[in-house]
Design a protein around this motif. Sequence first.
Motif, PDB file in Angstrom:
ATOM      1  N   VAL A 246       0.842  -1.201   0.000  1.00 29.87           N
ATOM      2  CA  VAL A 246       0.000   0.000   0.000  1.00 29.87           C
ATOM      3  C   VAL A 246       0.873   1.246   0.000  1.00 29.87           C
ATOM      4  CG1 VAL A 246      -1.967  -1.090   1.151  1.00 29.87           C
ATOM      5  CG2 VAL A 246      -0.265   0.100   2.501  1.00 29.87           C
ATOM      6  N   GLY A 247       0.358   2.288  -0.634  1.00 33.84           N
ATOM      7  CA  GLY A 247       1.077   3.555  -0.671  1.00 33.84           C
ATOM      8  C   GLY A 247       0.957   4.276   0.657  1.00 33.84           C
TER       9      GLY A 247
ATOM     10  N   ASP B 190      -0.641   6.805   1.360  1.00 31.64           N
ATOM     11  CA  ASP B 190      -2.021   7.242   1.592  1.00 31.64           C
ATOM     12  C   ASP B 190      -2.953   6.073   1.886  1.00 31.64           C
ATOM     13  OD1 ASP B 190      -2.044   6.080  -0.916  1.00 31.64           O
ATOM     14  OD2 ASP B 190      -3.108   7.730  -1.898  1.00 31.64           O
ATOM     15  N   GLY B 191      -2.428   4.839   1.859  1.00 29.07           N
ATOM     16  CA  GLY B 191      -3.228   3.650   2.143  1.00 29.07           C
ATOM     17  C   GLY B 191      -3.816   2.985   0.925  1.00 29.07           C
ATOM     18  N   ARG B 192      -3.567   3.549  -0.260  1.00 30.52           N
ATOM     19  CA  ARG B 192      -4.137   2.975  -1.473  1.00 30.52           C
ATOM     20  C   ARG B 192      -3.374   1.733  -1.894  1.00 30.52           C
ATOM     21  NH1 ARG B 192      -5.811   5.898  -7.145  1.00 30.52           N
ATOM     22  NH2 ARG B 192      -6.332   3.960  -8.189  1.00 30.52           N
ATOM     23  N   LEU B 193      -4.120   0.715  -2.317  1.00 31.13           N
ATOM     24  CA  LEU B 193      -3.492  -0.484  -2.856  1.00 31.13           C
ATOM     25  C   LEU B 193      -2.843  -0.139  -4.184  1.00 31.13           C
ATOM     26  CD1 LEU B 193      -5.305  -1.797  -0.673  1.00 31.13           C
ATOM     27  CD2 LEU B 193      -5.633  -3.680  -2.250  1.00 31.13           C
ATOM     28  N   PRO B 194      -1.822  -0.893  -4.583  1.00 33.65           N
ATOM     29  CA  PRO B 194      -1.159  -0.613  -5.870  1.00 33.65           C
ATOM     30  C   PRO B 194      -2.160  -0.629  -7.020  1.00 33.65           C
ATOM     31  CG  PRO B 194       0.038  -2.290  -4.634  1.00 33.65           C
ATOM     32  CD  PRO B 194      -1.243  -2.029  -3.895  1.00 33.65           C
ATOM     33  N   LYS B 195      -1.923   0.224  -8.010  1.00 31.93           N
ATOM     34  CA  LYS B 195      -2.850   0.354  -9.139  1.00 31.93           C
ATOM     35  C   LYS B 195      -3.050  -0.945  -9.905  1.00 31.93           C
ATOM     36  CE  LYS B 195      -2.334   5.229  -9.777  1.00 31.93           C
ATOM     37  NZ  LYS B 195      -3.321   6.181 -10.060  1.00 31.93           N
ATOM     38  N   GLY B 196      -2.078  -1.830  -9.927  1.00 35.15           N
ATOM     39  CA  GLY B 196      -2.207  -3.082 -10.669  1.00 35.15           C
ATOM     40  C   GLY B 196      -2.900  -4.198  -9.908  1.00 35.15           C
ATOM     41  N   THR B 197      -3.445  -3.908  -8.725  1.00 30.07           N
ATOM     42  CA  THR B 197      -4.101  -4.946  -7.939  1.00 30.07           C
ATOM     43  C   THR B 197      -5.321  -5.473  -8.687  1.00 30.07           C
ATOM     44  OG1 THR B 197      -3.393  -3.897  -5.884  1.00 30.07           O
ATOM     45  CG2 THR B 197      -5.186  -5.485  -5.725  1.00 30.07           C
ATOM     46  N   ALA B 198      -5.378  -6.772  -8.875  1.00 26.98           N
ATOM     47  CA  ALA B 198      -6.479  -7.400  -9.620  1.00 26.98           C
ATOM     48  C   ALA B 198      -7.798  -7.248  -8.867  1.00 26.98           C
ATOM     49  CB  ALA B 198      -6.167  -8.875  -9.836  1.00 26.98           C
ATOM     50  N   TRP B 199      -8.888  -7.132  -9.631  1.00 31.00           N
ATOM     51  CA  TRP B 199     -10.204  -6.959  -9.030  1.00 31.00           C
ATOM     52  C   TRP B 199     -10.551  -8.096  -8.072  1.00 31.00           C
ATOM     53  CZ3 TRP B 199     -14.609  -9.936  -9.138  1.00 31.00           C
ATOM     54  CH2 TRP B 199     -15.734  -9.362  -8.532  1.00 31.00           C
ATOM     55  N   PRO B 200     -10.332  -9.376  -8.417  1.00 25.89           N
ATOM     56  CA  PRO B 200     -10.692 -10.437  -7.469  1.00 25.89           C
ATOM     57  C   PRO B 200      -9.956 -10.304  -6.131  1.00 25.89           C
ATOM     58  CG  PRO B 200     -10.302 -11.379  -9.635  1.00 25.89           C
ATOM     59  CD  PRO B 200      -9.866  -9.940  -9.686  1.00 25.89           C
ATOM     60  N   THR B 201      -8.719  -9.848  -6.182  1.00 24.11           N
ATOM     61  CA  THR B 201      -7.944  -9.667  -4.951  1.00 24.11           C
ATOM     62  C   THR B 201      -8.534  -8.538  -4.122  1.00 24.11           C
ATOM     63  OG1 THR B 201      -5.926 -10.469  -6.013  1.00 24.11           O
ATOM     64  CG2 THR B 201      -5.652  -9.124  -4.039  1.00 24.11           C
ATOM     65  N   ALA B 202      -8.768  -7.385  -4.738  1.00 24.14           N
ATOM     66  CA  ALA B 202      -9.346  -6.243  -4.025  1.00 24.14           C
ATOM     67  C   ALA B 202     -10.726  -6.590  -3.485  1.00 24.14           C
ATOM     68  CB  ALA B 202      -9.414  -5.023  -4.937  1.00 24.14           C
TER      69      ALA B 202
ATOM     70  N   ARG C 239     -18.091   0.706 -17.632  1.00 24.43           N
ATOM     71  CA  ARG C 239     -17.044   1.715 -17.471  1.00 24.43           C
ATOM     72  C   ARG C 239     -15.821   1.247 -16.699  1.00 24.43           C
ATOM     73  NH1 ARG C 239     -20.674   6.156 -14.773  1.00 24.43           N
ATOM     74  NH2 ARG C 239     -21.406   4.252 -13.837  1.00 24.43           N
ATOM     75  N   GLY C 240     -15.961   0.214 -15.931  1.00 19.32           N
ATOM     76  CA  GLY C 240     -14.866  -0.217 -15.073  1.00 19.32           C
ATOM     77  C   GLY C 240     -15.008   0.404 -13.699  1.00 19.32           C
ATOM     78  N   PRO C 241     -14.090   0.092 -12.785  1.00 19.00           N
ATOM     79  CA  PRO C 241     -14.212   0.613 -11.420  1.00 19.00           C
ATOM     80  C   PRO C 241     -14.098   2.140 -11.371  1.00 19.00           C
ATOM     81  CG  PRO C 241     -12.255  -0.773 -11.658  1.00 19.00           C
ATOM     82  CD  PRO C 241     -12.944  -0.761 -12.961  1.00 19.00           C
ATOM     83  N   LEU C 242     -14.942   2.740 -10.541  1.00 18.88           N
ATOM     84  CA  LEU C 242     -14.921   4.190 -10.363  1.00 18.88           C
ATOM     85  C   LEU C 242     -14.148   4.595  -9.109  1.00 18.88           C
ATOM     86  CD1 LEU C 242     -18.684   4.940 -11.133  1.00 18.88           C
ATOM     87  CD2 LEU C 242     -16.713   5.179 -12.675  1.00 18.88           C
ATOM     88  N   TYR C 243     -14.026   3.663  -8.166  1.00 17.72           N
ATOM     89  CA  TYR C 243     -13.420   3.971  -6.876  1.00 17.72           C
ATOM     90  C   TYR C 243     -12.219   3.062  -6.622  1.00 17.72           C
ATOM     91  CZ  TYR C 243     -18.196   5.668  -6.770  1.00 17.72           C
ATOM     92  OH  TYR C 243     -19.368   6.254  -7.104  1.00 17.72           O
ATOM     93  N   ALA C 244     -11.251   3.592  -5.914  1.00 13.65           N
ATOM     94  CA  ALA C 244     -10.004   2.872  -5.660  1.00 13.65           C
ATOM     95  C   ALA C 244     -10.037   2.160  -4.313  1.00 13.65           C
ATOM     96  CB  ALA C 244      -8.834   3.855  -5.694  1.00 13.65           C
ATOM     97  N   PRO C 245      -9.341   1.010  -4.213  1.00  9.98           N
ATOM     98  CA  PRO C 245      -9.277   0.294  -2.931  1.00  9.98           C
ATOM     99  C   PRO C 245      -8.200   0.872  -2.018  1.00  9.98           C
ATOM    100  CG  PRO C 245      -8.191  -0.983  -4.645  1.00  9.98           C
ATOM    101  CD  PRO C 245      -8.738   0.255  -5.307  1.00  9.98           C
TER     102      PRO C 245
END
Length: 160
Positions: A91-92, A94-106, A134-140
Amino acid sequence: MATARKVPTPAHRRALLAALADVKGRVPESTNTRVLDAIWLAHWVTEVTNTGRGAAGARWAGYDGPTFLSINSRGRRALLTDAGHTALRSVGPDGRLPKGTAWPTANALHRDGLVEYRDANGTVHPTDGDDGVRGPLYAPYATELGRRIVTGFPQAQRAA
């Protein structure tokens, strides 16, 4: 003789996640005896005193007070897949998971309360907002439990 499990069952997961949510890592007293036996046999919990000291050593030194089972590093790790472990460890600031984190994992981390979805303003949403077009709108982002599962409990760092 029974052998230790490598992957927690849903009942084991509930007990371990409840312990993770407890300030001292305590497994709930209401946990089924079979579940307690299984998570003990798997070495996912450690018997400790109220101060977090290992019960065996405390008894040897004359302690005869109450003890409880507390989730340990093996128990925390058993709750995560390799991908989930990597994502939470990466995690960064700011607490955000890495941008490449797969949807099933998140999504799996979100289901367990280890991740929450936030928009650009920091507002928490119940899902990632993906409508299939559209794909995900919000980040994990990692929750307090998500941080705790990889770092442990601040009052006592216990190894399995």
